[in-house]
Design a protein around this motif. Structure first.
Motif, mmCIF file in Angstrom:
data_model
loop_
_atom_site.group_PDB
_atom_site.id
_atom_site.type_symbol
_atom_site.label_atom_id
_atom_site.label_comp_id
_atom_site.label_asym_id
_atom_site.label_seq_id
_atom_site.Cartn_x
_atom_site.Cartn_y
_atom_site.Cartn_z
ATOM 1 N N ILE A 9 0.832 -1.205 0.000
ATOM 2 C CA ILE A 9 0.000 0.000 0.000
ATOM 3 C C ILE A 9 0.868 1.257 0.000
ATOM 4 O O ILE A 9 0.563 2.244 -0.684
ATOM 5 C CB ILE A 9 -0.946 0.005 1.218
ATOM 6 C CG1 ILE A 9 -2.086 -0.977 0.981
ATOM 7 C CG2 ILE A 9 -1.513 1.397 1.476
ATOM 8 C CD1 ILE A 9 -3.017 -1.129 2.148
ATOM 9 N N MET A 10 1.954 1.228 0.757
ATOM 10 C CA MET A 10 2.851 2.382 0.784
ATOM 11 C C MET A 10 3.433 2.646 -0.608
ATOM 12 O O MET A 10 3.532 3.796 -1.049
ATOM 13 C CB MET A 10 3.971 2.143 1.798
ATOM 14 C CG MET A 10 3.495 2.118 3.241
ATOM 15 S SD MET A 10 4.821 1.745 4.413
ATOM 16 C CE MET A 10 5.839 3.211 4.234
ATOM 17 N N ILE A 11 3.799 1.574 -1.296
ATOM 18 C CA ILE A 11 4.343 1.717 -2.654
ATOM 19 C C ILE A 11 3.264 2.234 -3.609
ATOM 20 O O ILE A 11 3.506 3.128 -4.429
ATOM 21 C CB ILE A 11 4.901 0.370 -3.150
ATOM 22 C CG1 ILE A 11 6.071 -0.071 -2.265
ATOM 23 C CG2 ILE A 11 5.348 0.471 -4.607
ATOM 24 C CD1 ILE A 11 6.572 -1.470 -2.547
ATOM 25 N N LEU A 12 2.062 1.675 -3.477
ATOM 26 C CA LEU A 12 0.957 2.112 -4.334
ATOM 27 C C LEU A 12 0.601 3.574 -4.076
ATOM 28 O O LEU A 12 0.253 4.316 -5.000
ATOM 29 C CB LEU A 12 -0.271 1.233 -4.098
ATOM 30 C CG LEU A 12 -0.261 -0.159 -4.727
ATOM 31 C CD1 LEU A 12 -1.541 -0.901 -4.382
ATOM 32 C CD2 LEU A 12 -0.106 -0.068 -6.236
ATOM 33 N N GLY A 13 0.665 3.974 -2.809
ATOM 34 C CA GLY A 13 0.371 5.362 -2.475
ATOM 35 C C GLY A 13 1.320 6.317 -3.168
ATOM 36 O O GLY A 13 0.908 7.352 -3.704
ATOM 37 N N PHE A 14 2.585 5.954 -3.162
ATOM 38 C CA PHE A 14 3.587 6.775 -3.852
ATOM 39 C C PHE A 14 3.297 6.823 -5.349
ATOM 40 O O PHE A 14 3.363 7.882 -5.981
ATOM 41 C CB PHE A 14 4.980 6.201 -3.599
ATOM 42 C CG PHE A 14 6.078 6.919 -4.327
ATOM 43 C CD1 PHE A 14 6.549 8.143 -3.872
ATOM 44 C CD2 PHE A 14 6.627 6.378 -5.480
ATOM 45 C CE1 PHE A 14 7.557 8.814 -4.548
ATOM 46 C CE2 PHE A 14 7.640 7.041 -6.163
ATOM 47 C CZ PHE A 14 8.102 8.265 -5.699
ATOM 48 N N LEU A 50 -1.239 1.685 -13.866
ATOM 49 C CA LEU A 50 -0.532 0.717 -13.021
ATOM 50 C C LEU A 50 -1.136 0.694 -11.615
ATOM 51 O O LEU A 50 -1.322 -0.375 -11.017
ATOM 52 C CB LEU A 50 0.955 1.070 -12.940
ATOM 53 C CG LEU A 50 1.801 0.775 -14.181
ATOM 54 C CD1 LEU A 50 3.215 1.317 -13.997
ATOM 55 C CD2 LEU A 50 1.845 -0.726 -14.461
ATOM 56 N N PHE A 51 -1.443 1.879 -11.113
ATOM 57 C CA PHE A 51 -2.073 1.994 -9.796
ATOM 58 C C PHE A 51 -3.425 1.279 -9.789
ATOM 59 O O PHE A 51 -3.736 0.512 -8.870
ATOM 60 C CB PHE A 51 -2.251 3.481 -9.456
ATOM 61 C CG PHE A 51 -2.997 3.733 -8.180
ATOM 62 C CD1 PHE A 51 -2.347 3.694 -6.955
ATOM 63 C CD2 PHE A 51 -4.354 4.021 -8.203
ATOM 64 C CE1 PHE A 51 -3.040 3.927 -5.772
ATOM 65 C CE2 PHE A 51 -5.054 4.256 -7.032
ATOM 66 C CZ PHE A 51 -4.392 4.211 -5.812
ATOM 67 N N PHE A 52 -4.214 1.516 -10.821
ATOM 68 C CA PHE A 52 -5.548 0.914 -10.919
ATOM 69 C C PHE A 52 -5.462 -0.612 -10.982
ATOM 70 O O PHE A 52 -6.179 -1.320 -10.262
ATOM 71 C CB PHE A 52 -6.265 1.451 -12.164
ATOM 72 C CG PHE A 52 -7.646 0.892 -12.358
ATOM 73 C CD1 PHE A 52 -8.743 1.489 -11.761
ATOM 74 C CD2 PHE A 52 -7.846 -0.242 -13.140
ATOM 75 C CE1 PHE A 52 -10.022 0.977 -11.932
ATOM 76 C CE2 PHE A 52 -9.121 -0.767 -13.317
ATOM 77 C CZ PHE A 52 -10.210 -0.154 -12.711
ATOM 78 N N ILE A 53 -4.573 -1.123 -11.829
ATOM 79 C CA ILE A 53 -4.445 -2.576 -12.001
ATOM 80 C C ILE A 53 -3.969 -3.238 -10.709
ATOM 81 O O ILE A 53 -4.512 -4.262 -10.277
ATOM 82 C CB ILE A 53 -3.476 -2.897 -13.158
ATOM 83 C CG1 ILE A 53 -4.088 -2.446 -14.493
ATOM 84 C CG2 ILE A 53 -3.165 -4.394 -13.201
ATOM 85 C CD1 ILE A 53 -3.140 -2.555 -15.670
ATOM 86 N N ALA A 54 -2.944 -2.641 -10.087
ATOM 87 C CA ALA A 54 -2.410 -3.215 -8.846
ATOM 88 C C ALA A 54 -3.463 -3.204 -7.744
ATOM 89 O O ALA A 54 -3.618 -4.177 -6.997
ATOM 90 C CB ALA A 54 -1.173 -2.429 -8.404
#
Length: 241
Positions: A66-71, A87-91
């Protein structure tokens, strides 16, 4: 900026910063706290550690992701990058699908999990009854758990210890209260011992942790759905520029 709503852009940025970066830190920190705070129970019940902490370990991984996705989401919103947003949406979608799948599998295979857990407890009882010295460290750790949680044995109290219970100068399960209460201790042979089996303590701890994990997972799912809506809306708006 034509075609891109400033409100949507900055809402996406703020959403990711507060709900993903901060939320990710909270989940990661809280999960690590649960993992570390119960180290003694893991040492005393090493055979059950995989079952007890599977969900906690999963939350640690989710918190880090989640921290990585937030960035990624923050950068995608700030730079108006469709690639980052996709990429954010897919992940995020994959994580949501995995959460739902995990919940369904947990419900479907609950009887098998309970059966496996009971078999694991039986194996632990055999370790308590061992007189070969192979499980001495485990037995000592379990006695510490008994004193801490004021419990005795795993399933059947003193019977779980077999011949080890009657060893000379043995203080296994011994009630150490100055005035033994009937709620906590019972008379067994020539001494007072703790009444409650430690298996109940372990099961209760698992249930408490599962409630916390389920609550976090449910709240996380709601936030994930909002993240999907924000990211796809911004992605579409950028495409119309």
């Amino acid at each position: 900026m034509a075609g891109v709503s400033r409100c949507m852009k900055y809402s996406m940025f703020i959403f990711n910063f507060f709900f993903w970066v901060i939320c990710g830190c909270i989940i990661l920190g809280f999960s690590i706290w649960i993992r570390v705070s119960s180290t003694e129970q893991v040492n005393a019940c090493s055979h059950t550690s995989t079952i007890v902490y599977a969900g906690v370990n999963l939350l640690i991984a989710v918190g880090a992701i989640i921290m990585i996705l937030g960035f990624l989401g923050c950068c995608g919103a700030a730079k108006e990058s469709r690639c980052m947003l996709m990429l954010f949406f897919i992940a995020l979608l994959l994580i949501l699908i995995l959460q739902i799948t995990g919940g369904v599998l947990g419900a479907v295979y609950k009887p098998q999990v309970e059966e496996a857990f009971n078999r694991t407890l039986s194996t632990s009882v055999n370790a308590l009854q061992s007189t070969t010295g192979e499980y001495t460290e485990y037995q000592e750790a379990f006695q510490k758990l008994e004193r801490k949680e004021k419990c005795c044995g795993l399933l059947d109290g003193p019977q779980d210890w077999g011949k080890n219970f009657n060893k000379p100068s043995s203080k296994i399960c011994q009630c150490e209260l100055e005035k033994p209460s009937s709620d906590l201790c019972i008379k067994y042979g020539d001494r007072y011992i703790y009444k409650r089996p430690c298996g109940e303590v372990i099961v209760q701890q698992i249930k408490d942790n599962l409630i916390i994990i389920m609550g976090i997972a449910f709240g996380l799912a709601v936030v994930e759905i909002l993240g999907l809506v924000f990211s796809m809306s911004l992605y579409c708006q950028i495409g119309k520029k």
